[in-house]
Write an enzyme that holds these catalytic residues in place. Structure first.
Site, mmCIF file in Angstrom:
data_model
loop_
_atom_site.group_PDB
_atom_site.id
_atom_site.type_symbol
_atom_site.label_atom_id
_atom_site.label_comp_id
_atom_site.label_asym_id
_atom_site.label_seq_id
_atom_site.Cartn_x
_atom_site.Cartn_y
_atom_site.Cartn_z
ATOM 1 N N ILE A 137 -13.148 -15.488 -6.090
ATOM 2 C CA ILE A 137 -12.800 -15.455 -7.517
ATOM 3 C C ILE A 137 -12.727 -14.009 -8.023
ATOM 4 O O ILE A 137 -13.700 -13.267 -7.919
ATOM 5 C CB ILE A 137 -13.851 -16.214 -8.370
ATOM 6 C CG1 ILE A 137 -14.062 -17.628 -7.812
ATOM 7 C CG2 ILE A 137 -13.422 -16.273 -9.831
ATOM 8 C CD1 ILE A 137 -15.220 -18.376 -8.457
ATOM 9 N N VAL B 206 0.833 -1.212 0.000
ATOM 10 C CA VAL B 206 0.000 0.000 0.000
ATOM 11 C C VAL B 206 0.868 1.263 0.000
ATOM 12 O O VAL B 206 0.509 2.283 -0.576
ATOM 13 C CB VAL B 206 -0.944 -0.028 1.230
ATOM 14 C CG1 VAL B 206 -1.594 1.324 1.479
ATOM 15 C CG2 VAL B 206 -2.005 -1.106 1.059
ATOM 16 N N LYS C 140 -26.627 -11.775 -7.048
ATOM 17 C CA LYS C 140 -25.328 -11.798 -7.737
ATOM 18 C C LYS C 140 -25.504 -11.562 -9.231
ATOM 19 O O LYS C 140 -24.703 -10.858 -9.868
ATOM 20 C CB LYS C 140 -24.639 -13.141 -7.460
ATOM 21 C CG LYS C 140 -24.228 -13.294 -6.003
ATOM 22 C CD LYS C 140 -23.840 -14.722 -5.668
ATOM 23 C CE LYS C 140 -23.365 -14.852 -4.227
ATOM 24 N NZ LYS C 140 -23.197 -16.245 -3.797
ATOM 25 N N GLY D 164 -17.294 -15.075 -4.128
ATOM 26 C CA GLY D 164 -16.277 -15.146 -3.073
ATOM 27 C C GLY D 164 -14.888 -14.736 -3.503
ATOM 28 O O GLY D 164 -14.637 -13.578 -3.854
ATOM 29 N N LYS E 274 -23.955 -8.596 -1.131
ATOM 30 C CA LYS E 274 -24.642 -8.672 -2.443
ATOM 31 C C LYS E 274 -26.095 -8.220 -2.365
ATOM 32 O O LYS E 274 -26.610 -7.595 -3.290
ATOM 33 C CB LYS E 274 -24.561 -10.090 -2.999
ATOM 34 C CG LYS E 274 -25.191 -11.157 -2.128
ATOM 35 C CD LYS E 274 -24.230 -12.275 -1.882
ATOM 36 C CE LYS E 274 -24.522 -12.979 -0.586
ATOM 37 N NZ LYS E 274 -23.550 -13.975 -0.244
ATOM 38 N N ASP F 279 -30.110 -15.550 -3.396
ATOM 39 C CA ASP F 279 -28.674 -15.214 -3.347
ATOM 40 C C ASP F 279 -28.110 -15.100 -4.769
ATOM 41 O O ASP F 279 -27.434 -14.118 -5.108
ATOM 42 C CB ASP F 279 -27.944 -16.312 -2.546
ATOM 43 C CG ASP F 279 -26.445 -16.123 -2.522
ATOM 44 O OD1 ASP F 279 -25.970 -15.310 -1.722
ATOM 45 O OD2 ASP F 279 -25.746 -16.791 -3.313
HETATM 46 P P1 NDP Z 1 -21.909 -13.641 9.924
HETATM 47 O O1 NDP Z 1 -23.336 -13.795 10.278
HETATM 48 O O2 NDP Z 1 -20.981 -14.758 10.204
HETATM 49 O O3 NDP Z 1 -21.324 -12.349 10.661
HETATM 50 C C1 NDP Z 1 -22.043 -11.157 10.739
HETATM 51 C C2 NDP Z 1 -21.318 -10.220 11.708
HETATM 52 O O4 NDP Z 1 -22.007 -8.989 11.721
HETATM 53 C C3 NDP Z 1 -21.245 -10.705 13.146
HETATM 54 O O5 NDP Z 1 -19.982 -10.454 13.683
HETATM 55 C C4 NDP Z 1 -22.288 -9.860 13.873
HETATM 56 O O6 NDP Z 1 -21.966 -9.560 15.216
HETATM 57 C C5 NDP Z 1 -22.228 -8.586 13.070
HETATM 58 N N1 NDP Z 1 -23.477 -7.837 13.161
HETATM 59 C C6 NDP Z 1 -24.709 -8.236 12.785
HETATM 60 N N2 NDP Z 1 -25.598 -7.257 13.007
HETATM 61 C C7 NDP Z 1 -24.918 -6.221 13.535
HETATM 62 C C8 NDP Z 1 -25.277 -4.937 14.004
HETATM 63 N N3 NDP Z 1 -26.539 -4.515 13.956
HETATM 64 N N4 NDP Z 1 -24.298 -4.137 14.502
HETATM 65 C C9 NDP Z 1 -23.020 -4.551 14.553
HETATM 66 N N5 NDP Z 1 -22.617 -5.787 14.129
HETATM 67 C C10 NDP Z 1 -23.556 -6.587 13.623
HETATM 68 O O7 NDP Z 1 -21.870 -13.227 8.374
HETATM 69 P P2 NDP Z 1 -20.769 -13.625 7.279
HETATM 70 O O8 NDP Z 1 -19.425 -13.273 7.777
HETATM 71 O O9 NDP Z 1 -21.025 -14.999 6.816
HETATM 72 O O10 NDP Z 1 -21.211 -12.672 6.068
HETATM 73 C C11 NDP Z 1 -20.939 -11.292 6.083
HETATM 74 C C12 NDP Z 1 -21.238 -10.687 4.718
HETATM 75 O O11 NDP Z 1 -20.410 -11.321 3.741
HETATM 76 C C13 NDP Z 1 -22.670 -10.864 4.211
HETATM 77 O O12 NDP Z 1 -23.045 -9.752 3.450
HETATM 78 C C14 NDP Z 1 -22.580 -12.088 3.314
HETATM 79 O O13 NDP Z 1 -23.573 -12.118 2.306
HETATM 80 C C15 NDP Z 1 -21.211 -11.855 2.699
HETATM 81 N N6 NDP Z 1 -20.574 -13.046 2.185
HETATM 82 C C16 NDP Z 1 -20.402 -14.119 3.005
HETATM 83 C C17 NDP Z 1 -19.803 -15.262 2.525
HETATM 84 C C18 NDP Z 1 -19.571 -16.440 3.389
HETATM 85 O O14 NDP Z 1 -19.065 -17.461 2.891
HETATM 86 N N7 NDP Z 1 -19.915 -16.387 4.675
HETATM 87 C C19 NDP Z 1 -19.358 -15.347 1.117
HETATM 88 C C20 NDP Z 1 -19.534 -14.141 0.356
HETATM 89 C C21 NDP Z 1 -20.144 -13.045 0.881
HETATM 90 P P3 NDP Z 1 -21.925 -10.695 16.362
HETATM 91 O O15 NDP Z 1 -20.797 -11.596 15.946
HETATM 92 O O16 NDP Z 1 -21.598 -9.980 17.616
HETATM 93 O O17 NDP Z 1 -23.247 -11.353 16.340
HETATM 94 N N1 HSE Z 2 -24.673 -18.812 0.539
HETATM 95 C C1 HSE Z 2 -23.735 -18.487 -0.490
HETATM 96 C C2 HSE Z 2 -23.430 -19.751 -1.306
HETATM 97 C C3 HSE Z 2 -22.490 -17.909 0.144
HETATM 98 O O1 HSE Z 2 -23.907 -20.851 -0.976
HETATM 99 O O2 HSE Z 2 -22.745 -19.654 -2.314
HETATM 100 C C4 HSE Z 2 -21.669 -17.097 -0.771
HETATM 101 O O3 HSE Z 2 -22.291 -15.922 -1.186
#
Ligand code: NDP
Ligand code: HSE
Length: 432
Positions: free
Chosen positions: A136, A36, A205, A134, A105, A201
């Site tokens: 890719i 960076v 996308k 993800g 998304k 979902d």
């Molecule tokens: P998780 O449910 O595992 O994590 C969500 C996080 O957000 C948690 O840490 C939670 O806090 C926090 N959170 C939820 N609501 C609030 C709030 N109101 N204020 C503050 N913090 C909050 O989600 P993922 O990590 O799986 O997914 C995150 C994003 O990434 C989503 O948009 C998803 O679509 C996207 N994504 C996910 C993929 C995957 O494989 N998981 C792949 C591609 C995209 P706490 O832990 O304290 O409950």
């Molecule tokens: N629920 C999604 C999947 C996660 O099955 O591909 C990645 O967006």
């Protein structure tokens, strides 16, 4: 020379993806600084329940998202998910000139226009590579590498859960319910699998892919969506019998008719030849096939979900926006100048595979063929298997409008000589 000021990052969310973002930021800190041109410093992590997050430094955790956004952070990385309150928070960050990296998304498929407008007003960046497929690298190639070409089609497997289920059905002959149970048991499907299996979902996308590929605004509401719950073991067996397999596809196409261009964006199960590159994409993997006038055909393949793979894409975006901050300049803005309209599914040309149980007697084939002719649907191939007192008839059509194909199937189902419409599925990935 004074040491460069650090790029301060606010992380919103520390779940599956966020935890891995923290790990990569920590483990790779020296390399990231070198890439960076300034240290990338985590200034705060917003979560709902700080007590459950023993894996990150307690002093960084907060539940006060607004205060974190109002601090002197340069970049906001959002990995919470959902529409509100995230939309409000990201607009607030962008309006304040803070660059945003998001994996969301669902939000982008509905509200990217206002997010981009806010980014433009303040000169901030908006990056979202992790939102589709993800790990890719796909959105950057569409936004940047192919910006000089004319993309005609984007077709892919963008949902790992449904691909895992369909791959299982194809491999074992299991029905949908049994394959879903297995996916849930192994942790591939969530407790509530609706967003995945009903195609929401993938539709989000597809909207993002179409918007970027065709320089037009396409929202999730404009995407025709069908899930996989109605795919039966008989559909899979019928596909296999014809050297095909069934995949949930996201298809974004440029359609030219009468000199006018539109975009067809749809998510539905479809049969593709087992020789098609997408047929070899198994389990939870994703792959996207892109066709462009000058570049020809390309395929992007890899892990479409999971903490570390998704965090890799997030970190790539973070490095890009941090570099822009250090070196000056901005990443690509929204490109929606073409403003192509979304084409209704009924007017979209598709091909059908239809498998029927019919009476085995003279004249049956001609009655069925007459219904196709009546609806102006051309038949590409017919196969009949005689059995003891009935016959199996498989028909594959040439391209016709989806509305004409649906009317044809409805009428055939009502013919007295047709005992059962065993399977109806769209066919993709072959010459029309
Ligand atoms: P998780 O449910 O595992 O994590 C969500 C996080 O957000 C948690 O840490 C939670 O806090 C926090 N959170 C939820 N609501 C609030 C709030 N109101 N204020 C503050 N913090 C909050 O989600 P993922 O990590 O799986 O997914 C995150 C994003 O990434 C989503 O948009 C998803 O679509 C996207 N994504 C996910 C993929 C995957 O494989 N998981 C792949 C591609 C995209 P706490 O832990 O304290 O409950
Ligand atoms: N629920 C999604 C999947 C996660 O099955 O591909 C990645 O967006």
């Amino acid at each position: 020379m004074p040491a460069p000021a650090p790029i301060k990052v606010a992380l919103l969310g520390c779940g599956t993806v966020g935890t891995e973002v923290v790990r990569l930021l920590t483990d790779q800190a020296p390399d990231l600084t070198a890439r960076v041109g300034a240290p990338v410093e985590l200034a705060g992590i917003a979560v709902r329940k700080p007590n459950k997050h023993r894996e990150v430094p307690a002093e960084l955790l907060t539940t006060d998202v607004d205060a974190l956004l109002e601090s002197d952070v340069d970049v906001v990385v959002e990995v919470i998910g959902g529409i509100e309150p995230v939309r409000t928070w990201l607009l607030k960050a962008l309006n304040a000139g803070k660059s945003v990296v998001t994996a969301n998304k669902a939000l982008l498929a509905e509200h990217s226009a206002e997010l981009f407008e806010a980014a433009d007003r303040s000169g901030a960046d908006l990056y979202f590579e992790a939102a589709v497929a993800g790990a890719i690298p796909l959105l950057r190639p569409l936004r940047e590498s192919l910006a000089g070409d004319r993309i005609t089609r984007v077709m892919g497997i963008v949902n790992g859960t449904t691909n895992f289920i369909l791959s299982g059905m194809d491999a074992t002959g299991a029905g949908y319910g049994e394959a879903l149970e297995e996916a849930t048991r192994l942790g591939y499907a969530e407790a509530d699998p609706t967003a995945d299996v009903d195609g929401f979902d993938a539709a989000s996308k597809a909207a993002i892919l179409a918007s970027l590929a065709f320089h037009s605004r396409v929202t999730a509401a404009e995407v025709h969506r069908e899930g996989i719950a109605s795919v039966s073991a008989a559909d899979i067996a019928a596909a296999k019998g014809l050297g095909r397999t069934v995949k949930l596809l996201a298809i974004c196409e440029r359609v030219t008719q009468g000199g006018a261009e539109s975009v067809s964006v749809r998510v539905h199960p479809a049969m593709i030849p087992r020789t098609h590159p997408l047929a070899g994409v198994h389990g939870a993997f994703n792959a996207v096939f892109v066709e462009a006038d000058a570049a020809g055909e390309m395929m992007f393949y890899g892990k479409g979900a999971g903490g570390a793979p998704t965090a890799s894409a997030v970190l790539g975006d973070l490095v890009a926006v941090a570099r822009n901050r250090v070196q000056g300049g901005r990443g690509p803005r929204e490109s929606a100048y073409a403003a192509l309209p979304a084409r209704p599914m009924g007017q979209t040309p598709t091909r059908y595979h239809i498998s029927l149980d019919v009476a085995d007697k003279p004249g049956v084939l001609s009655q069925v063929a007459a219904v196709f002719a009546e609806h102006d649907v051309s038949i590409a191939a017919v196969r009949q298997e005689g059995r003891v007192d009935d016959a199996g008839l498989v028909i594959v059509t040439h391209a016709a409008t989806d509305a004409a194909l649906r009317s044809t199937v409805d009428k055939i189902g009502g013919l007295p000589v047709v005992r059962e419409v065993v399977s109806v599925m769209r066919v993709e990935g072959e010459e029309t």
